[in-house]
Structures are given as C-alpha cells and as structure tokens.
Design an enzyme around this catalytic site. Structure first.
Site: not given
Ligand code: AMP
Length: 347
Positions: A89, A206
C-alpha cells in the site's frame, strides 16, 4: 552539533465526513494553486507535484482516463485501500506523491464487496497504525468514513455491474464482489473528485475492471497501476497474510514460485518461439501442486485486453493469474507472461 529546523511532516487529517473532506480538498486545491502561482511547491505538505502523465506499471497500454490538460492545476491523487496497510500500500502512496500535489488515502472496508461467509467482520482494522504509517510519508488526508457515511440509505440500491469479465476467476469465486468493488470505487472517485487514482497490479482483475469502468463510463480519472510488492521469498504482500501461520507462509511461497516457473517456461524458448501458455501452466502446476498446504482454485493465462483465457498459440504478453487457499486463507497473485521469445519478469 546543530539541530535541524526542517519541519516534520504533519500528522494526516483523518476525515470521516464527505462534506468535510470536500471542504478541505477545495481549500487545499486553492492553496496549492496560489503556491504554484507564486512559483513555490504545490503540495499542501510541501510535496512537489508532478504534472507527468499517469500510466501503467507494466506498460501494457491499460492506462485509461484523462490526463490533466491544465498542467499547472494541482492534481488530486487518490489511493483507495481497505487499511491494514503494508509496504505494498505504501508503495502506491509513494507513487501517488510523484503524480500529484494533493494525496488522499481512503481507508474503508467496503461491505458491498464481501460475500456471505467471507471475512468482513474479521478483516483486520488497524486505523491508528495505518495513520502512523501514512504520517511517516507526509500524507495530508486520510478519508476513513463509516459504513453509515458511505451508505446512509443502507446497501446501495444502484450498483455498477462488472459485466462478463467480472464473472470470471475472482468473480466466479466471489459472486457480486466486483460489482461491490466497482460501486465503491466509483463513489470514492465522485466523493474525492480525484484526477488520478493509484491501484496495485497485485489485484490484476480488479484493476482491469476499473480500467474498463473508467473507459465505459468516461470517468475523468487517470488510472495508475503500481507493481506488486513482495517479500524476499516472493510472496506478494497482502493484508490477509497475517492470517497465515509460519508454515503456511512458507507454503504460500509456492504461488509466486509457480508464477516464476511459468515465466521461465515462456522465456526458456528465448532462441525460438515460446513453448506457449499450456506449457507455462504446466510449469506452474509442477511447483504449486507439490506444496501440500496449497489448495489451488484457479491457474489461468489471460489476454491483457479482454481478460479471457488465451489459446495456446497466443503470442504477446499475457498475464497468468493464480488463486489458492493456504489453510483457510484465500490468496491471489499474478504475473506477466511473455509468450514471445523474450524473457518475462515477475512484477
Ligand atoms: P486493499 O487494501 O487490499 O483493498 O488494497 C488496496 C490497494 O493496494 C489495491 O490497489 C491493491 O491492489 C494494492 N495492493 C495490495 N497489495 C499490494 C502489493 N503487495 N503490492 C502493491 N499493491 C498492493
């Protein structure tokens, strides 16, 4: 010894109200414009704004939406999250800071995208730690609304539908998930009035569907895709990794190892035509199926423009998607698969 008199980044303002957020952002835009007019940095926290064009991490042409014609106008960049922030994030936030003067991180566990029996109630909620992490990056605005603020009339009656591509893979495993996700993303775009939004490649389907929504509905938001951040073992960072035991964490490494084996299979034919998608899938199976803690749900190679499975004779850069249960935790990962004759890299 001298003491530094450089200003420490201020703690972010944590805002729960849509009206208040809009008021603060209007103010921040005005202040940033005034600073720009005076030749100073545009950012409310002293962050220099970049007028650069938002684009995709893999350079696969999937960036959509508008670029800001008025390049002097301060750009508002949104990073939507569900909190429980990790380095993945934070990499999105750092990218957002490169792209615009005013960065808003939203933290909202969206009930609309969770199905019955999923982990809505137990999903990790760590707002204080999240805000502390964002403070170290100098983020000015954290939008953390309640469910009541986002859905004052109960679950949204009006929803975005993700269409056919939203019914496959994650959509098949989690019916309604993508409709709920797109609905909250559209709401956040409207609430924040962002020029750019940053998403992670980690959630490949997504971000593909968000790109389609922005194009289909002519939403005036440029989508930036940031690469997946991984542990040294290759395991993609995820808020759900904290559910894993140490043994499961080790086992989960088979997912990224499988993706690397697939990429190597495609790249192995660097002197000639690629061995193709089926060989890449077989290579990944070889690694993943050998790991007893991993229960594979799907493993597929999809077309970058349609997200439909590719034929074995597909040539170009496709994407391999994987989903599996490791213990009771469901994990997803993906990687580009170069089915030309050049080696691919996992990102
Ligand atoms: P989430 O909190 O899981 O909804 O994720 C929020 C954002 O963080 C989304 O755009 C995810 O794709 C991104 N994200 C989650 N894990 C990672 C990661 N390991 N590397 C890069 N972006 C991520």
């Amino acid at each position: 010894m001298t003491t530094s008199n450089r200003a420490q980044p201020r703690a972010p303002q944590v805002i729960g109200s849509i009206v208040e957020l809009r008021r603060l952002l209007a103010e921040a835009r005005q202040q940033a414009s005034a600073r720009t007019a005076l030749g100073g940095p545009a950012g409310p926290a002293g962050l220099a704004g970049s007028a650069g064009r938002a684009g995709s991490a893999d350079g696969d042409g999937s960036d959509v939406g508008r670029t800001d014609g008025a390049s002097d106008a301060p750009r508002v960049v949104l990073v939507p999250t569900m909190g429980a922030l990790h380095a993945g994030h934070l990499s999105l936030v750092a990218r957002a800071q490169e792209l615009g003067a005013i960065v808003v991180v939203s933290i909202f566990v969206n009930p609309l995208q969770f199905g019955a029996g999923e982990d809505l109630d137990s999903y990790p909620r760590t707002l204080d730690a999240d805000v502390a992490a964002l403070a170290t990056l100098g983020v000015a605005f954290v939008f953390a609304p309640t469910v009541q603020e986002m859905y004052p009339h109960g679950p949204s009656a009006t929803r975005i539908t993700a269409g056919d591509a939203g019914a496959l893979y994650e959509g098949a495993a989690r019916p309604g998930h993508f409709d709920g996700m797109l609905t909250v993303v559209a709401k956040l775009f409207n609430i924040v009035g962002c020029d750019v939004a940053v998403f992670g490649q980690k959630d490949a389907q997504q971000v593909f569907l968000i790109g389609r929504m922005v194009a289909d509905l002519n939403l005036p938001v440029a989508i930036e895709i940031a690469p997946t951040v991984r542990e040294t073992t290759g395991l993609a960072l995820s808020s759900r990794n904290q559910y894993l035991t140490e043994a499961e964490k080790l086992g989960a490494g088979a997912l990224s190892a499988g993706l690397r084996a697939a990429a190597a299979s495609a790249a192995g034919a660097s002197e000639g035509p690629s061995a193709g998608a089926q060989a890449a899938v077989a290579a990944a199976h070889g690694i993943i199926d050998a790991q007893p803690l991993v229960k594979l749900e799907y493993l597929v190679v999809v077309h970058p423009q349609t997200f439909l499975p590719v034929d074995d004779d597909f040539r170009g850069t496709a994407r391999m998607l994987v989903a599996a249960y490791v213990g009771t935790t469901r994990l997803i990962d993906n990687a580009p698969l170069d089915l030309n004759s050049r080696p691919a890299r996992v990102s």
